[in-house]
Design an enzyme around this catalytic site. Structure first.
Site, PDB file in Angstrom:
ATOM      1  N   CYS A  55      -1.060 -10.185  -7.721  1.00  0.00           N
ATOM      2  CA  CYS A  55      -1.773 -11.516  -6.211  1.00  0.00           C
ATOM      3  C   CYS A  55      -1.398 -10.394  -5.233  1.00  0.00           C
ATOM      4  CB  CYS A  55      -1.063 -13.250  -6.839  1.00  0.00           C
ATOM      5  SG  CYS A  55      -1.332 -14.360  -6.263  1.00  0.00           S
ATOM      6  N   CYS A 114       0.718  -1.272  -0.488  1.00  0.00           N
ATOM      7  CA  CYS A 114      -0.253   0.072   0.392  1.00  0.00           C
ATOM      8  C   CYS A 114       0.966   1.537  -0.061  1.00  0.00           C
ATOM      9  CB  CYS A 114      -0.831  -0.033   1.130  1.00  0.00           C
ATOM     10  SG  CYS A 114      -1.539   1.385   1.599  1.00  0.00           S
TER      11      CYS A 114
END
Length: 149
Positions: free
Chosen positions: A137, A114
């Site tokens: 993924c 993030c």
């Protein structure tokens, strides 16, 4: 639309600037997250394949970071990769994800985090469906799904 060349460019020249930054201590994150979420997002862990319900969910909605709430993916970019982890072809915004060269376990991969809080999300690979060719993924423990209203 991002492609593999963009990802390599971010690794070599720097990641996009996030809209905001959130920084907390490990103790603060541990108070907020479950032990499994903390292990995956803050200690760069990986959940067992096929262990998270988000692998099997393809309903419309938005996926955000479990740590800080930053929007990361739209379900319209989700696909069944057969890997056992939620997989997407594109992030919701170019600057929502940070890319880091990962040479752990004797492999060269691209870790995704993030971009707001540095939570480990998973990895991105150049073997996804066209037109982007990307496969993000992700660990389901790193994501929270919000349904469309």
């Amino acid at each position: 639309m991002l492609n593999w060349n963009n990802i390599i460019g971010f690794i070599n020249r720097g990641n996009p600037v996030p809209d905001k930054r959130i920084e907390k201590t490990d103790e603060e994150w541990a108070e907020q997250l479950t032990p499994e979420q903390f292990y995956v997002t803050r200690k760069h862990g990986t959940e067992r394949s096929f262990s998270n319900d988000l692998c099997r969910s393809f309903d419309p909605g938005l996926y955000s970071c479990v740590c800080c709430g930053t929007l990361l993916f739209d379900a319209s970019e989700k696909f069944e990769s057969g890997t056992g982890w939620p997989s997407f072809t594109q992030p919701i915004k170019q600057n929502s994800i940070k890319y880091i060269k990962d040479i752990s376990f004797g492999m060269i991969r691209v870790e995704t985090q993030c971009n707001t809080c540095d939570a480990h999300l998973g990895h991105v690979f150049p073997d996804g469906p066209e037109p982007s060719g990307l496969r993000y993924c992700m660990n389901g423990e790193a994501l929270v799904k919000k349904n469309h209203k």
